[in-house]
Design an enzyme around this catalytic site. Structure first.
Site, mmCIF file in Angstrom:
data_model
loop_
_atom_site.group_PDB
_atom_site.id
_atom_site.type_symbol
_atom_site.label_atom_id
_atom_site.label_comp_id
_atom_site.label_asym_id
_atom_site.label_seq_id
_atom_site.Cartn_x
_atom_site.Cartn_y
_atom_site.Cartn_z
ATOM 1 N N ALA A 11 7.853 0.098 5.346
ATOM 2 C CA ALA A 11 7.688 -1.081 4.475
ATOM 3 C C ALA A 11 7.373 -2.370 5.230
ATOM 4 O O ALA A 11 7.167 -3.409 4.612
ATOM 5 C CB ALA A 11 8.930 -1.261 3.613
ATOM 6 N N ARG A 14 1.138 -2.705 6.875
ATOM 7 C CA ARG A 14 0.138 -3.296 5.958
ATOM 8 C C ARG A 14 0.205 -2.630 4.584
ATOM 9 O O ARG A 14 0.308 -3.296 3.555
ATOM 10 C CB ARG A 14 -1.273 -3.139 6.554
ATOM 11 C CG ARG A 14 -1.633 -4.174 7.594
ATOM 12 C CD ARG A 14 -2.981 -3.852 8.254
ATOM 13 N NE ARG A 14 -2.843 -2.709 9.142
ATOM 14 C CZ ARG A 14 -2.597 -2.807 10.455
ATOM 15 N NH1 ARG A 14 -2.522 -3.983 11.021
ATOM 16 N NH2 ARG A 14 -2.464 -1.729 11.203
ATOM 17 N N THR A 94 -1.108 8.737 4.493
ATOM 18 C CA THR A 94 -1.394 8.679 5.934
ATOM 19 C C THR A 94 -2.643 9.495 6.263
ATOM 20 O O THR A 94 -2.827 10.590 5.735
ATOM 21 C CB THR A 94 -0.185 9.235 6.722
ATOM 22 O OG1 THR A 94 0.979 8.529 6.304
ATOM 23 C CG2 THR A 94 -0.378 9.081 8.216
ATOM 24 N N HIS A 150 -13.773 -0.439 9.417
ATOM 25 C CA HIS A 150 -12.387 -0.816 9.138
ATOM 26 C C HIS A 150 -11.936 -1.895 10.115
ATOM 27 O O HIS A 150 -12.529 -2.081 11.181
ATOM 28 C CB HIS A 150 -11.444 0.390 9.261
ATOM 29 C CG HIS A 150 -11.456 1.271 8.062
ATOM 30 N ND1 HIS A 150 -12.370 2.284 7.897
ATOM 31 C CD2 HIS A 150 -10.670 1.297 6.947
ATOM 32 C CE1 HIS A 150 -12.138 2.902 6.745
ATOM 33 N NE2 HIS A 150 -11.118 2.326 6.147
ATOM 34 N N LYS A 154 -6.930 -0.414 12.984
ATOM 35 C CA LYS A 154 -6.875 0.977 12.498
ATOM 36 C C LYS A 154 -6.821 1.943 13.681
ATOM 37 O O LYS A 154 -7.585 1.827 14.624
ATOM 38 C CB LYS A 154 -8.087 1.289 11.607
ATOM 39 C CG LYS A 154 -8.006 2.687 10.999
ATOM 40 C CD LYS A 154 -8.958 2.856 9.825
ATOM 41 C CE LYS A 154 -8.958 4.277 9.299
ATOM 42 N NZ LYS A 154 -7.641 4.702 8.776
#
Ligand code: NAD
Length: 260
Positions: A11, A14, A94, A150, A154
């Protein structure tokens, strides 16, 4: 209908922070806890729920809660194993999982309801439905290529969405994906073979996610682009999936297509 209990993994991240915030605002959901890595709990703020690094403890206190996991491959595999033991349903976003790690998810899904999707947006999942039709109508004279962009943080490449889109294109052509994928071209590579599928990765800035499929034909080309404007589109898809998966039986690893 009673609200569905939800536990959000990662949590402070992002995606995890966006999902937890939206879950807290959704009257059909009850955010009961968030779980972060030990030492990261103090990075979680603004949530009216338990914050913990003790996943087994949280699962034992919230037996039916759906676990929403957008973290990292190894963490996700561990969480899936724990959810399979406790019987908590799970939604996984994920990406970058190896074939072996995906196998572990499939084994866990035999014990508890589980949905995994490398992209939770409506747009990408509709695109996955229409791409085979484009491939079929355009025919083999049109070369297939794909690019993705992205943000610079990332970790995996190409993106899970790019792989999913490219696998969809390969399947529509009747190709085995691993035999035709081209993740890198460099040097004197010679002419492009008809049975190649280029997937190119760009990284930088704060791009949430952009994918373009190219159909390159004689004298013309079609480009189909999906641009995610905000992480909320993925988060809303994940929360919709959490409501759905709560009512499913275990058996196999579900996809967004099953939910649609
Ligand atoms: P991030 O690095 O910002 O967040 C990951 C969070 O997970 C971090 O806060 C980290 O501390 C936490 N974490 C790691 N291990 C943990 C553990 N064992 N227990 C609890 N928390 C743990 O990453 P992000 O940008 O939020 O992306 C996370 C994943 O989601 C990536 O794989 C990304 O590709 C994927 N993603 C999927 C979609 C989709 O629609 N499916 C959309 C965007 C991102």
């Amino acid at each position: 209908m009673a609200a569905v209990d939800v536990i959000v993994m990662g949590a402070a991240g992002r995606m995890g922070s966006t999902i937890a915030r939206l879950a807290g605002e959704d009257s059909e959901l009850n955010l009961v806890a968030v779980v972060e890595r030990a030492g990261m709990e103090n990075k979680v703020s603004g949530l009216d729920c338990e914050v913990s690094s003790d996943l087994p403890g949280v699962l034992s206190r919230h037996a039916k809660a759906v676990v929403v996991d957008f973290t990292a491959p190894e963490a996700t595999v561990n969480t899936a194993g724990a959810a399979a033991e406790s019987g908590n349903p799970m939604v996984i976003g994920t990406t970058g999982l190896s074939a072996e790690q995906q196998g572990v998810l499939a084994e866990s899904a035999a014990k508890t309801p589980m949905l995994w999707a490398p992209n939770m947006s409506v747009g990408i999942n509709v695109l996955l439905q229409v791409l085979p039709r484009l491939v079929e109508m355009l025919g083999p004279a049109y070369d297939l290529e794909l690019s993705e962009i992205h943000h610079k943080h990332k970790k995996d490449a190409p993106s899970g969405t790019a792989v999913k889109l490219a696998q969809c294109l390969a399947e529509a052509r009747g190709w085995e994906y691993d035999a035709v994928k081209r993740y890198c071209r460099e040097g004197i590579i010679g002419a492009r073979k008809p049975d190649e599928l280029g997937v190119q990765t760009l990284r930088g800035g704060d791009v949430v996610g952009e994918h373009t499929v190219f159909f390159l034909g004689p004298g013309e080309r079609i480009e189909v682009t999906h641009r995610a404007h905000s992480r909320e589109t993925f988060a809303q898809g994940a929360l919709r999936a959490a409501k759905w998966v709560a009512g499913q039986a275990p058996g196999r690893l579900y996809s967004i297509a099953d939910m649609f």
